[in-house]
Motif scaffolding. Structure first.
Motif, PDB file in Angstrom:
ATOM      1  N   GLU A 109     -10.414   9.283  -8.386  1.00  0.00           N
ATOM      2  CA  GLU A 109      -9.388  10.141  -9.087  1.00  0.00           C
ATOM      3  C   GLU A 109      -9.088   9.928 -10.851  1.00  0.00           C
ATOM      4  N   GLY A 164       0.449  -1.641  -0.210  1.00  0.00           N
ATOM      5  CA  GLY A 164      -0.181   0.209  -0.436  1.00  0.00           C
ATOM      6  C   GLY A 164       0.915   1.192   0.088  1.00  0.00           C
ATOM      7  N   PHE A 175      -6.509  -5.032  -2.605  1.00  0.00           N
ATOM      8  CA  PHE A 175      -7.372  -4.899  -1.654  1.00  0.00           C
ATOM      9  C   PHE A 175      -8.383  -4.811  -1.370  1.00  0.00           C
ATOM     10  N   ARG A 209      -4.484  -2.325  -6.402  1.00  0.00           N
ATOM     11  CA  ARG A 209      -5.020  -1.980  -5.395  1.00  0.00           C
ATOM     12  C   ARG A 209      -6.070  -3.103  -5.417  1.00  0.00           C
ATOM     13  N   ASP A 231       1.024   3.790  -2.613  1.00  0.00           N
ATOM     14  CA  ASP A 231       0.667   5.737  -2.074  1.00  0.00           C
ATOM     15  C   ASP A 231       2.271   6.477  -3.039  1.00  0.00           C
ATOM     16  N   GLU A 287       1.039   7.709  -6.080  1.00  0.00           N
ATOM     17  CA  GLU A 287       0.292   8.640  -5.989  1.00  0.00           C
ATOM     18  C   GLU A 287       0.769   9.703  -6.229  1.00  0.00           C
ATOM     19  N   TRP A 299     -10.818   5.640  -3.878  1.00  0.00           N
ATOM     20  CA  TRP A 299     -10.504   7.078  -4.280  1.00  0.00           C
ATOM     21  C   TRP A 299      -9.602   6.834  -5.501  1.00  0.00           C
ATOM     22  N   CYS A 300      -9.056   5.506  -5.390  1.00  0.00           N
ATOM     23  CA  CYS A 300      -8.370   5.469  -6.850  1.00  0.00           C
ATOM     24  C   CYS A 300      -9.124   5.871  -8.181  1.00  0.00           C
ATOM     25  N   HIS A 337     -12.828  -1.681  -1.234  1.00  0.00           N
ATOM     26  CA  HIS A 337     -11.774  -1.121  -0.621  1.00  0.00           C
ATOM     27  C   HIS A 337     -11.794   0.548  -0.009  1.00  0.00           C
ATOM     28  N   PRO A 338     -11.765   1.570   0.810  1.00  0.00           N
ATOM     29  CA  PRO A 338     -11.872   2.900   0.383  1.00  0.00           C
ATOM     30  C   PRO A 338     -10.279   3.302  -0.490  1.00  0.00           C
ATOM     31  N   SER A 339      -8.935   2.640  -0.475  1.00  0.00           N
ATOM     32  CA  SER A 339      -8.504   2.885  -1.012  1.00  0.00           C
ATOM     33  C   SER A 339      -8.100   3.144  -2.642  1.00  0.00           C
ATOM     34  N   THR A 340      -8.914   1.869  -2.731  1.00  0.00           N
ATOM     35  CA  THR A 340      -9.538   1.483  -4.536  1.00  0.00           C
ATOM     36  C   THR A 340     -10.589   2.281  -4.540  1.00  0.00           C
TER      37      THR A 340
END
Length: 127
Positions: A125, A70, A112, A108, A74, A77, A121-122, A116-119
């Motif tokens: 974007e 992760g 994940f 991601r 990051d 990113e 978010w990506c 998953h929140p980071s997925t």
């Protein structure tokens, strides 16, 4: 925002330099470097942020953490942010940023999962 970006930049440079000098764990160095790159980007020092990320942080994170970690994603990113926020970004810079984000999104999702929140978010974007 208190507008004390120059002071923050000095402190973040010191923290990053100390972590490197002390031989701290790679994840600690990468996090400190990520904080520094974020401050550089905020201060409009895009070239310096991109150099830090490309020449120091990404190679360290890839070697010590691997491309599915992760923190490595990051770090990629953070490079995307420096590329996209630069008012002098070229089409090639923006293509590079999009390519990086698409690759990060695929990893991601695989690592994940789609919920998953980071997925999420990506995905946002890239939308």
């Amino acid at each position: 925002d208190l507008g004390r970006h120059d002071e923050a930049l000095v402190l973040k440079r010191e923290i990053y330099a100390r972590r490197v000098a002390m031989g701290s764990a790679a994840d600690s160095i990468v996090r400190a470097g990520g904080n520094l790159s974020s401050s550089l980007t905020t201060a409009g020092r895009f070239a310096e942020a991109k150099t830090l990320l490309r020449d120091e942080l990404l190679p360290m994170a890839r070697q010590s953490l691997g491309p599915t970690h992760g923190l490595y994603m990051d770090t990629e990113e953070w490079l995307v942010q420096a590329l996209c926020m630069d008012p002098n970004a070229t089409r090639d810079d923006l293509r590079e940023a999009e390519t990086i984000m698409q690759d990060v999104l695929q990893r991601r999702r695989r690592v994940f999962g789609p919920a998953h929140p980071s997925t999420a978010w990506c995905e946002g974007e890239l939308a």
